[in-house]
Scaffold this motif. Structure first.
Motif, PDB file in Angstrom:
ATOM      1  N   UNK A   1       0.831  -1.205   0.000  1.00  0.00           N
ATOM      2  CA  UNK A   1       0.000   0.000   0.000  1.00  0.00           C
ATOM      3  C   UNK A   1       0.866   1.257   0.000  1.00  0.00           C
ATOM      4  N   UNK A   2       0.524   2.236  -0.835  1.00  0.00           N
ATOM      5  CA  UNK A   2       1.253   3.508  -0.752  1.00  0.00           C
ATOM      6  C   UNK A   2       0.899   4.237   0.540  1.00  0.00           C
ATOM      7  N   UNK A   3       1.832   5.001   1.053  1.00  0.00           N
ATOM      8  CA  UNK A   3       1.558   5.763   2.282  1.00  0.00           C
ATOM      9  C   UNK A   3       0.611   6.927   2.018  1.00  0.00           C
ATOM     10  N   UNK A   4       0.649   7.459   0.793  1.00  0.00           N
ATOM     11  CA  UNK A   4      -0.260   8.543   0.423  1.00  0.00           C
ATOM     12  C   UNK A   4      -0.504   8.493  -1.070  1.00  0.00           C
ATOM     13  N   UNK A   5      -1.593   9.110  -1.480  1.00  0.00           N
ATOM     14  CA  UNK A   5      -1.896   9.205  -2.903  1.00  0.00           C
ATOM     15  C   UNK A   5      -2.203   7.865  -3.551  1.00  0.00           C
ATOM     16  N   UNK A   6      -1.797   7.762  -4.806  1.00  0.00           N
ATOM     17  CA  UNK A   6      -2.029   6.563  -5.615  1.00  0.00           C
ATOM     18  C   UNK A   6      -0.709   6.165  -6.237  1.00  0.00           C
ATOM     19  N   UNK A   7      -0.441   4.872  -6.280  1.00  0.00           N
ATOM     20  CA  UNK A   7       0.746   4.358  -6.959  1.00  0.00           C
ATOM     21  C   UNK A   7       0.345   3.174  -7.826  1.00  0.00           C
ATOM     22  N   UNK A   8       1.174   2.902  -8.817  1.00  0.00           N
ATOM     23  CA  UNK A   8       0.971   1.734  -9.661  1.00  0.00           C
ATOM     24  C   UNK A   8       1.794   0.585  -9.108  1.00  0.00           C
ATOM     25  N   UNK A   9       1.203  -0.597  -9.078  1.00  0.00           N
ATOM     26  CA  UNK A   9       1.902  -1.807  -8.653  1.00  0.00           C
ATOM     27  C   UNK A   9       1.957  -2.761  -9.833  1.00  0.00           C
ATOM     28  N   UNK A  10       3.137  -3.329 -10.049  1.00  0.00           N
ATOM     29  CA  UNK A  10       3.335  -4.254 -11.163  1.00  0.00           C
ATOM     30  C   UNK A  10       2.589  -5.554 -10.889  1.00  0.00           C
ATOM     31  N   UNK A  11       1.768  -5.959 -11.845  1.00  0.00           N
ATOM     32  CA  UNK A  11       1.057  -7.226 -11.722  1.00  0.00           C
ATOM     33  C   UNK A  11       2.060  -8.369 -11.669  1.00  0.00           C
ATOM     34  N   UNK A  12       1.698  -9.417 -10.962  1.00  0.00           N
ATOM     35  CA  UNK A  12       2.547 -10.590 -10.884  1.00  0.00           C
ATOM     36  C   UNK A  12       3.542 -10.574  -9.743  1.00  0.00           C
ATOM     37  N   UNK A  13       3.542  -9.516  -8.946  1.00  0.00           N
ATOM     38  CA  UNK A  13       4.459  -9.450  -7.806  1.00  0.00           C
ATOM     39  C   UNK A  13       3.690  -9.792  -6.527  1.00  0.00           C
ATOM     40  N   UNK A  14       2.828  -8.893  -6.066  1.00  0.00           N
ATOM     41  CA  UNK A  14       2.011  -9.175  -4.884  1.00  0.00           C
ATOM     42  C   UNK A  14       0.637  -9.737  -5.264  1.00  0.00           C
ATOM     43  N   UNK A  15       0.155  -9.355  -6.438  1.00  0.00           N
ATOM     44  CA  UNK A  15      -1.179  -9.765  -6.883  1.00  0.00           C
ATOM     45  C   UNK A  15      -1.318  -9.487  -8.364  1.00  0.00           C
ATOM     46  N   UNK A  16      -2.380 -10.019  -8.957  1.00  0.00           N
ATOM     47  CA  UNK A  16      -2.858  -9.672 -10.286  1.00  0.00           C
ATOM     48  C   UNK A  16      -4.187  -8.957 -10.065  1.00  0.00           C
ATOM     49  N   UNK A  17      -4.844  -8.560 -11.151  1.00  0.00           N
ATOM     50  CA  UNK A  17      -6.142  -7.907 -10.995  1.00  0.00           C
ATOM     51  C   UNK A  17      -7.050  -8.234 -12.167  1.00  0.00           C
ATOM     52  N   UNK A  18      -8.323  -8.162 -11.871  1.00  0.00           N
ATOM     53  CA  UNK A  18      -9.382  -8.245 -12.874  1.00  0.00           C
ATOM     54  C   UNK A  18     -10.135  -6.926 -12.796  1.00  0.00           C
ATOM     55  N   UNK A  19     -10.311  -6.266 -13.956  1.00  0.00           N
ATOM     56  CA  UNK A  19     -11.086  -5.019 -13.979  1.00  0.00           C
ATOM     57  C   UNK A  19     -12.398  -5.259 -14.705  1.00  0.00           C
TER      58      UNK A  19
ATOM     59  N   UNK B   1       1.177 -10.516 -15.498  1.00  0.00           N
ATOM     60  CA  UNK B   1       2.526 -10.417 -16.042  1.00  0.00           C
ATOM     61  C   UNK B   1       2.874 -11.754 -16.681  1.00  0.00           C
ATOM     62  N   UNK B   2       3.750 -11.691 -17.646  1.00  0.00           N
ATOM     63  CA  UNK B   2       4.196 -12.908 -18.309  1.00  0.00           C
ATOM     64  C   UNK B   2       5.216 -12.550 -19.364  1.00  0.00           C
ATOM     65  N   UNK B   3       5.628 -13.519 -20.162  1.00  0.00           N
ATOM     66  CA  UNK B   3       6.582 -13.232 -21.233  1.00  0.00           C
ATOM     67  C   UNK B   3       6.036 -12.140 -22.161  1.00  0.00           C
ATOM     68  N   UNK B   4       6.791 -11.085 -22.331  1.00  0.00           N
ATOM     69  CA  UNK B   4       6.420  -9.956 -23.189  1.00  0.00           C
ATOM     70  C   UNK B   4       5.129  -9.276 -22.740  1.00  0.00           C
TER      71      UNK B   4
END
Length: 131
Positions: free
Chosen positions: A10-28, A85-88
């Motif tokens: 979690x960012x301490x403030x504001x909004x940050x981008x997190x790379x998929x495949x590290x802590x989680x993936x997402x479905x939008x 995340x994945x190859x390419x």
């Protein structure tokens, strides 16, 4: 609720981008359908569906944070966008802080404990039942 220090992604403030495949993936899922599915998941899980982020602008996307790699080998409806995340392939997931100014993002359902994410199979089932 655990402290911010226990949820290191979690960012301490504001909004940050997190790379998929590290802590989680997402479905939008965009629009009211995403919000309806989030609320359905909350009812099915006793109010703790896992972390779900929503946007107040544009397509009004709802991001369901799911375990890494759990979105593959599943048939998702056409209106779903996978952040993995994945190859390419590199995806980034927007994550707001727990408090403070994070507009246009906010937590529809806040993260509760490290490692507790949205149950992917339950999410997939909910989305197919909305078709």
């Amino acid at each position: 609720m655990n402290t911010q220090s226990e949820l290191t992604w979690l960012p301490e403030s504001g909004v940050q981008l997190r790379k998929a495949g590290v802590q989680f993936d997402a479905i939008r899922v965009d629009g009211e359908e995403g919000r309806d599915v989030a609320d359905w998941l909350a009812r099915m899980t006793g109010g703790d569906p896992g972390p779900i982020v929503e946007s107040a602008t544009g397509r009004r996307g709802v991001y369901f944070l799911v375990p890494v790699g759990s979105t593959s080998h599943r048939a998702w409806p056409d209106n779903v966008t996978r952040f993995t995340a994945g190859p390419s392939r590199v995806s980034y997931i927007p994550v707001p802080a727990l408090n403070g100014l994070t507009w246009p993002l906010s937590w529809r359902y806040r993260p509760t404990t490290p490692g507790h994410l949205v149950h992917t199979r339950l999410l997939c089932t909910a989305l197919h039942s909305q078709e």
